[in-house]
Design a protein around this motif. Structure first.
Motif, PDB file in Angstrom:
ATOM      1  N   THR B  75       1.964  -8.009   8.806  1.00 28.72           N
ATOM      2  CA  THR B  75       2.476  -6.712   9.276  1.00 28.72           C
ATOM      3  C   THR B  75       3.926  -6.801   9.740  1.00 28.72           C
ATOM      4  OG1 THR B  75       1.424  -7.221  11.409  1.00 28.72           O
ATOM      5  CG2 THR B  75       0.236  -5.758   9.930  1.00 28.72           C
ATOM      6  N   GLY B  76       4.391  -8.031   9.984  1.00 27.50           N
ATOM      7  CA  GLY B  76       5.820  -8.243  10.255  1.00 27.50           C
ATOM      8  C   GLY B  76       6.372  -7.397  11.371  1.00 27.50           C
ATOM      9  N   ALA B  77       7.385  -6.607  11.048  1.00 25.65           N
ATOM     10  CA  ALA B  77       8.126  -5.870  12.075  1.00 25.65           C
ATOM     11  C   ALA B  77       7.463  -4.544  12.438  1.00 25.65           C
ATOM     12  CB  ALA B  77       9.552  -5.613  11.586  1.00 25.65           C
ATOM     13  N   LEU B  78       6.351  -4.191  11.791  1.00 24.47           N
ATOM     14  CA  LEU B  78       5.694  -2.934  12.163  1.00 24.47           C
ATOM     15  C   LEU B  78       5.271  -3.023  13.623  1.00 24.47           C
ATOM     16  CD1 LEU B  78       3.437  -2.327   9.028  1.00 24.47           C
ATOM     17  CD2 LEU B  78       5.611  -1.208   9.609  1.00 24.47           C
ATOM     18  N   LEU B  96       2.274  -4.575  15.718  1.00 28.41           N
ATOM     19  CA  LEU B  96       0.899  -4.121  15.455  1.00 28.41           C
ATOM     20  C   LEU B  96      -0.067  -5.291  15.577  1.00 28.41           C
ATOM     21  CD1 LEU B  96       1.191  -1.619  12.461  1.00 28.41           C
ATOM     22  CD2 LEU B  96       1.423  -1.201  14.922  1.00 28.41           C
ATOM     23  N   LEU B  97       0.346  -6.435  15.061  1.00 29.50           N
ATOM     24  CA  LEU B  97      -0.398  -7.685  15.265  1.00 29.50           C
ATOM     25  C   LEU B  97       0.617  -8.686  15.790  1.00 29.50           C
ATOM     26  CD1 LEU B  97      -2.451  -7.705  11.924  1.00 29.50           C
ATOM     27  CD2 LEU B  97      -3.345  -7.210  14.215  1.00 29.50           C
ATOM     28  N   ALA B  98       0.205  -9.463  16.776  1.00 32.11           N
ATOM     29  CA  ALA B  98       1.146 -10.365  17.446  1.00 32.11           C
ATOM     30  C   ALA B  98       1.838 -11.270  16.425  1.00 32.11           C
ATOM     31  CB  ALA B  98       0.413 -11.199  18.490  1.00 32.11           C
ATOM     32  N   THR B  99       3.124 -11.443  16.613  1.00 32.32           N
ATOM     33  CA  THR B  99       3.873 -12.288  15.675  1.00 32.32           C
ATOM     34  C   THR B  99       4.134 -13.671  16.271  1.00 32.32           C
ATOM     35  OG1 THR B  99       5.864 -11.179  16.450  1.00 32.32           O
ATOM     36  CG2 THR B  99       4.942 -10.430  14.365  1.00 32.32           C
ATOM     37  N   TYR B 226       3.971   9.574  13.996  1.00 30.93           N
ATOM     38  CA  TYR B 226       4.274   8.153  14.216  1.00 30.93           C
ATOM     39  C   TYR B 226       3.955   7.330  12.974  1.00 30.93           C
ATOM     40  CZ  TYR B 226       5.425   3.972  16.743  1.00 30.93           C
ATOM     41  OH  TYR B 226       6.062   2.833  17.137  1.00 30.93           O
ATOM     42  N   ILE B 227       2.793   7.597  12.362  1.00 31.41           N
ATOM     43  CA  ILE B 227       2.415   6.833  11.155  1.00 31.41           C
ATOM     44  C   ILE B 227       3.447   7.076  10.044  1.00 31.41           C
ATOM     45  CG2 ILE B 227       0.712   6.699   9.279  1.00 31.41           C
ATOM     46  CD1 ILE B 227      -1.481   7.151  11.392  1.00 31.41           C
ATOM     47  N   ALA B 228       3.831   8.330   9.876  1.00 32.40           N
ATOM     48  CA  ALA B 228       4.797   8.655   8.812  1.00 32.40           C
ATOM     49  C   ALA B 228       6.102   7.901   9.027  1.00 32.40           C
ATOM     50  CB  ALA B 228       5.050  10.165   8.804  1.00 32.40           C
ATOM     51  N   GLU B 229       6.577   7.909  10.264  1.00 31.09           N
ATOM     52  CA  GLU B 229       7.860   7.253  10.532  1.00 31.09           C
ATOM     53  C   GLU B 229       7.752   5.738  10.404  1.00 31.09           C
ATOM     54  OE1 GLU B 229       9.180   8.746  14.310  1.00 31.09           O
ATOM     55  OE2 GLU B 229       9.792  10.679  13.458  1.00 31.09           O
ATOM     56  N   GLU B 230       6.647   5.171  10.892  1.00 32.82           N
ATOM     57  CA  GLU B 230       6.539   3.717  10.914  1.00 32.82           C
ATOM     58  C   GLU B 230       6.258   3.159   9.518  1.00 32.82           C
ATOM     59  OE1 GLU B 230       7.519   2.199  13.446  1.00 32.82           O
ATOM     60  OE2 GLU B 230       7.010   0.129  12.978  1.00 32.82           O
ATOM     61  N   LEU B 231       5.437   3.888   8.742  1.00 37.47           N
ATOM     62  CA  LEU B 231       5.095   3.380   7.409  1.00 37.47           C
ATOM     63  C   LEU B 231       5.968   3.987   6.319  1.00 37.47           C
ATOM     64  CD1 LEU B 231       1.170   3.273   7.591  1.00 37.47           C
ATOM     65  CD2 LEU B 231       2.825   1.510   8.229  1.00 37.47           C
ATOM     66  N   VAL B 260      -1.978   3.016  13.580  1.00 36.59           N
ATOM     67  CA  VAL B 260      -0.978   2.730  12.546  1.00 36.59           C
ATOM     68  C   VAL B 260      -1.485   1.596  11.650  1.00 36.59           C
ATOM     69  CG1 VAL B 260       1.439   2.162  12.134  1.00 36.59           C
ATOM     70  CG2 VAL B 260       0.787   3.408  14.211  1.00 36.59           C
ATOM     71  N   LEU B 261      -2.088   0.605  12.279  1.00 40.77           N
ATOM     72  CA  LEU B 261      -2.560  -0.557  11.515  1.00 40.77           C
ATOM     73  C   LEU B 261      -3.661  -0.170  10.526  1.00 40.77           C
ATOM     74  CD1 LEU B 261      -2.277  -3.742  11.351  1.00 40.77           C
ATOM     75  CD2 LEU B 261      -4.531  -3.701  12.423  1.00 40.77           C
ATOM     76  N   LEU B 262      -4.590   0.676  10.966  1.00 41.91           N
ATOM     77  CA  LEU B 262      -5.664   1.081  10.052  1.00 41.91           C
ATOM     78  C   LEU B 262      -5.093   1.805   8.838  1.00 41.91           C
ATOM     79  CD1 LEU B 262      -9.004   1.080  10.381  1.00 41.91           C
ATOM     80  CD2 LEU B 262      -7.627   0.081  12.199  1.00 41.91           C
ATOM     81  N   ALA B 263      -4.100   2.653   9.076  1.00 35.74           N
ATOM     82  CA  ALA B 263      -3.460   3.356   7.956  1.00 35.74           C
ATOM     83  C   ALA B 263      -2.827   2.342   7.000  1.00 35.74           C
ATOM     84  CB  ALA B 263      -2.410   4.325   8.490  1.00 35.74           C
ATOM     85  N   TRP B 264      -2.156   1.380   7.580  1.00 34.75           N
ATOM     86  CA  TRP B 264      -1.503   0.330   6.772  1.00 34.75           C
ATOM     87  C   TRP B 264      -2.550  -0.452   5.967  1.00 34.75           C
ATOM     88  CZ3 TRP B 264      -1.785  -5.046   6.850  1.00 34.75           C
ATOM     89  CH2 TRP B 264      -0.755  -5.731   6.179  1.00 34.75           C
TER      90      TRP B 264
END
Lengths: 289, 778
Positions: B75-78, B96-99, B226-231, B260-264
């Motif tokens: 998920t990187g920088a998301l 979204l997930l710890a990096t 938020y989902i639209a902007e982030e993805l 956001v993660l589920l959408a991704w």
């Protein structure tokens, strides 16, 4: 919060259950009401590979003989509330049962399950200790009896060995006139207690024949205040001093504290409950109610 | 303002949604089961603070072939970005997930996707993160210790934000004071605990390029944006649906990284993906609330007039800033509302939000106000005790009486019933006050009476968010209404009703304007197919949502009257709409069915007046007033304390409230009572505890104690109605107020019972016993 994979076995007879438990050893766990085991499994704190459903076994009776009341492992907590043998012989237990959980828990939970779960402040464990109950454990190798104080080894730790099933709890009948009281304080009704105290008083109308006590919340298992019990034997009922008794209990117990209740509070609470239960028992014994 | 002669507004009608909700026919997120769905289980951090070196997923691939695992590498920088544009504020994102680092127990590290939820949970156990432990910030003292390293690279300290608010001449107030009273008050950390946890399902339709997200949320449009902007998706091709939501209480009034993660994941895998939060996750990692420490200093004249107030407000905001109310939200709100309902014109506050290795703070019913009112109202009692005045008399001496009132920070209070509600409460408590006095010498049983008087800024409008420079940005609510050819009405409401009873109250509002009965109005909500709105939070549903429905329905109603006038050969001002008919006011027997009028507008349009376009639809939006609208209430608790055990029984809980125009008294009563129960939980038992390593100790309902029915008193609710001129119906917000007063009222009651100042919550048996030990003469 979903259990790990397990196989379900419905035991049809005690022999069948014991054979299944023998076969699965450490991996097998009996289940009755599931009020403790199922949450533990959902939290994955318990991971039995085989569940042996004992709900259909003939272990749900309360019976008496000359000296004892025998409570089958499957007897549900709510049963005691209306059972004449309990009211007559084990009045402290009648009071204690009101404090167990909520109606659903009292309807489903069984004495075998509660004792094997061994929560430090469980009411039935306290009752078994108060009444010098003997726990009957069966296995394919036969049966054995263990005194309640030896059965409860620590928080959530008992003397049950792999392959064994708790089938019955034997409560000695009191001899002669007797009274029993129990009280506890928890954060909310139905919670496990912060502290609890139970008293069983056998008497002849004027003097104490025998005093038994149980204290919950002082240690990881319910404990007896044997020194105080011995001191009371033979005393006139009117000489029992609940306030002094409570103060002695406070001085003798050393519970630990946590975020919910300080050690100092627990100590004083247990003493206060000791005082209150003894006072009620004494007043009942003296006919004052 | 309140409409004249309403038929349905103000009626005590039973909730239209209840048959569905009470008979098991509601449809919650977990009831939605797309075909071919993957089930997601999060691997969450079990350590409070560590460098994340590696996430070993090889065992999953070996043991559970076909299972998909995503980590921060994927998920990187998301991330979740929630920055309040204060110059003092330090900025940080939550991936979204710890990096490369985890900052609280419960932070998502990996997402495991399997064919069923059991397998996902089994596989998740086989993901092994490798950590390099870092020092843990577990207390407010540690967060302010310059020797401990900051949680985020490039930060100067572990303070998210520290800022001042001020008004008037505090030095003059201090100089003129006969009494200076300084106290410190503390509220514990808790969480919001909706009965239904969070849950998200996402499905991506590749042919239409449409992403559908079902989420148990209070704010579908904000989730969509938020989902639209982030993805990087077009917002027109995203639909967010909140089905029946089993409680929100503000917890679901944030956009979560999980959404956001589920959408991704759905887009990445090409399959529907479902995540249903379990209770442990909900307690650990949804949002937390409260955790305030306030030091107040009051300057009081010899006559008992409050001259000024100084406040120092510290809040442990946790590891990340939540969207859209940010890490500055709670501390800033506490500073803003601390002046309360009292008349004084000198105030200085410093507020700070601290970063720690704990679950991020979010909005929970009351949002900072339960803590602010706790301090404010405990202080009022402590001042009264110190200067030897009756606490209610002292409040009456300082209460605001003239409206509109411009407070010390420049906020304008619209009319309320501050004094009247206090006087009413004093009358209601006469017997209890006497009983409390009589128990003063009893060593064993003590009775205490405590009140909490407060105002609540509700229905915040866009100017309030602009002033705060907070990412929510705006505060309006919109509705689109359409009347069908049969006279039935459909409302697409930009809110989500999760206990507020909007399917009933909005129908009542529309019914009055359209002349139909409420049962003919279908209120559809929780869906981005409604016009853009900010969602249900901040006590805005009634005043703003109700206002939008009123405005849109009135527009349709006006057209219906024109059409009916044409049909009845009368002038429009003689036409009345009611009881599903359009008729002449002077001759009610002369009229037509509302469906006939509607059909004339939509089907038999040859019956329309000359030149009128067909159609019976309207859309309206209503923004909050510049400074919001201020509800007021007085709460009172009567408690009985068993001194030797510290056990407390609430004998009585009384509420006198004023939320302006009441749309449905039954719904108001329910909202107040539900809020009071939660407030009692805050006061007595709900406590989320971390140990010194940042490990949570209260991760199930065995340890995190919710208020339960046996401990609840009867909750008496009394209403005073002071409509506001600032909203279309005269309604003010009331959804949160119930939860605001109880901690203060109960703490004041304990103070009264034990003659000992309560400084903190929760009021456990142990805490009360210790106070009784420390009190004089108990």
């Amino acid at each position: 919060m979903r259990p790990t994979e397990f196989a379900y076995h419905r035991a049809e007879t005690i022999e069948h259950a014991l054979a299944l438990l023998a076969e699965h050893g450490e991996d097998g766990r009996p289940i009755s009401g599931g009020q403790s085991l199922v949450p533990m499994m959902n939290l994955r704190l318990a991971r039995p590979a085989h569940l042996v459903d004992v709900n259909h076994l003939d272990m749900a009776r309360i019976e008496e003989d000359a000296d004892t009341i025998r409570i089958g492992a499957l007897v549900r907590h709510e049963t005691y509330l209306t059972h004449p043998l309990i009211a007559r012989h084990l009045p402290a237990m009648l009071e204690a049962v009101h404090w167990i959980g909520h109606p659903t828990i009292r309807r489903n939970g069984s004495i075998g399950g509660s004792l094997c779960h061994a929560d430090p402040t469980a009411e039935l464990a306290a009752m078994a200790v108060l009444h010098d109950a003997r726990i009957v454990l069966a296995s394919t190798g036969g049966r054995r009896e263990v005194a309640a104080v030896d059965f409860l080894k620590g928080a959530y730790v008992t003397d049950v060995q792999p392959g064994e099933l708790l089938v019955e709890v034997i409560f000695p009948k009191p001899t002669g006139p007797h009274v029993g009281t129990f009280d506890e304080v928890g954060e909310r009704l139905g919670d496990f207690a912060i502290g609890s105290f139970g008293v069983r008083l056998e008497h002849d109308g004027t003097r104490v024949r025998r005093l038994a006590t149980v204290c919950g919340g002082a240690r990881m298992v319910p404990i007896r205040m044997t020194e105080l019990e011995a001191g009371a034997a033979g005393q006139p009922l009117s000489a029992l001093d609940p306030v002094a008794f409570g103060q002695k209990v406070t001085a003798m117990v050393s519970p630990s504290g946590d975020f919910r209740a300080s050690a100092e509070y627990r100590r004083n609470l247990i003493g206060e409950l000791a005082s209150r239960t003894l006072q009620r028992a004494r007043d009942q014994a003296m006919g004052m109610k | 303002m309140k409409p004249e002669n309403p038929r349905h507004l103000g009626a005590r009608i039973q909730r239209l949604e209840d048959p569905r909700l009470l008979s098991g026919r509601a449809r919650y997120i977990d009831d939605i089961r797309p075909n071919n769905c993957l089930h997601l289980k999060f691997v969450r951090s079990q350590v409070a603070h560590a460098k994340l070196l590696e996430v070993d997923t090889s065992m999953v691939e070996d043991m559970f072939p076909g299972t998909i695992v995503f980590t921060g590498k994927d998920t990187g920088a998301l991330s979740m970005k929630a920055h309040q544009d204060y110059p003092e504020m330090q900025y940080a994102e939550q991936p979204l997930l710890a990096t490369d680092r985890v900052r609280f127990v419960g932070e998502p590290i990996a997402a495991v996707l399997a064919e069923d939820a059991y397998q996902a949970e089994d596989a998740a156990e086989m993901v092994f993160p490798d950590f390099d432990f870092l020092p843990v910030i577990a207390t407010m003292e540690q967060a302010q210790d310059p020797a401990l390293p900051p949680l985020f690279d490039g930060w100067k300290s572990n303070v998210w934000v520290e800022r001042q608010m001020a008004g008037g001449d505090l030095a003059a107030a201090r100089a003129g004071a006969a009494h200076v009273i300084r106290r410190t008050y503390r509220n514990q950390r808790q969480t919001g605990v909706p009965m239904e946890g969070r849950g998200v399902i996402a499905e991506y339709d590749q042919s239409m390029r449409v992403l559908t997200v079902w989420s148990s949320t209070q704010m579908p449009h904000l989730v969509r944006t938020y989902i639209a902007e982030e993805l990087g998706l077009p917002e027109s091709r995203i639909r967010v649906i909140a089905p029946d939501v089993g409680g929100g209480f503000g917890v679901k009034g944030q956009v979560f990284g999980e959404e956001v993660l589920l959408a991704w994941c759905a887009m990445k895998t090409g399959r529907p993906v479902k995540w249903i939060e379990d209770r442990r996750e909900n307690l650990l990692a949804s949002i937390h609330a409260r955790d305030h420490l306030h030091t107040l200093e009051a300057y009081v004249s010899a006559e008992g007039r409050l001259l000024g107030l100084w406040a120092d407000i510290t809040v442990d905001v946790g590891a990340y800033s939540t969207y859209p109310f940010t890490a500055a939200g709670d501390p800033g709100m506490a500073a803003k509302v601390m002046p309360g309902p009292y008349d004084f014109q000198a105030y200085e506050a410093t507020f700070r939000g601290l970063a720690s290795n704990k679950c991020p703070l979010g909005t929970y019913r009351g949002v900072a106000r339960p803590s602010a009112v706790f301090s404010q109202e405990r202080l009022m009692d402590d001042i009264a005790r110190e200067i030897g005045m009756d606490p209610i008399e002292f409040r009456l001496k300082n209460i605001i009486r003239e409206f509109p009132y411009r407070n010390v920070l420049g906020f304008t209070y619209d009319p309320g019933s501050y004094e009247e509600s206090l006087l009413r409460m004093r009358d209601l408590l006469q017997d209890d006050i006497a009983a409390a006095k009589a128990s003063r010498t009893d060593p064993k049983t003590r009775i205490g009476v405590g009140v909490a008087c407060f105002i609540e800024q509700t229905a915040h409008g866009t100017p309030d968010f602009t002033r705060r420079r907070v990412p929510i940005e705006t505060g309006y609510v919109a509705a689109r209404i359409e009347m069908m050819p049969d006279g039935e009405v459909l409302i697409d409401l930009g809110l989500q009703s999760h206990g507020q009873g909007m399917e009933t109250t909005m129908a009542q509002v529309a019914a009055d304007a359209l002349g139909v009965t409420p049962d003919r109005v279908f209120v559809r909500h929780g869906d981005t197919s409604a016009p853009y709105s900010v969602g249900t939070w901040g006590s805005r549903g009634g005043p703003l949502g109700g206002g939008a429905v009123h405005v849109a329905a009135t527009e349709i109603g006006t057209k219906l009257k024109l059409i009916a006038a044409n049909l009845l050969q009368a002038s429009p001002e003689h036409v009345e709409l009611a009881d599903n008919r359009a008729f002449l006011r002077d001759r009610p027997e002369t009229g037509v069915d509302i469906g006939y009028v509607a059909r004339s507008a939509l089907r038999n349009i040859d019956r329309l007046p000359e030149g009128m376009s067909p159609g019976l639809a309207a859309e309206a939006s209503v923004d909050g007033p510049k400074d919001g609208t201020y509800s007021n209430a007085v709460h009172a608790a009567v408690v009985e304390i068993d001194v030797p055990t510290g056990k407390m029984k609430i004998r009585r809980f009384v509420v006198v409230e004023d939320c302006g125009t009441i749309i449905n008294p039954l719904v108001v009563d329910g909202q107040v009572r539900g809020g009071v129960v939660q407030g009692i939980g805050s006061a007595l038992c709900e406590h989320f505890v971390y140990d010194e390593e940042g490990q949570p100790l209260t991760t199930s309902f065995a340890d995190y104690l919710m208020p339960q029915a046996p401990e609840m008193p009867m909750i008496e609710v009394h209403h005073i109605e002071t409509p506001t001129p600032l909203t279309p119906l005269g309604a003010k917000g009331l959804g949160e107020g119930g939860a605001i007063g109880p901690p203060a009222a109960l703490a004041n009651a304990v103070t009264n019972a034990l003659d000992f100042e309560v400084r903190e919550t929760p009021l456990t048996a142990s805490a009360i016993w210790h106070m009784a030990q420390d009190a004089k003469g108990v």
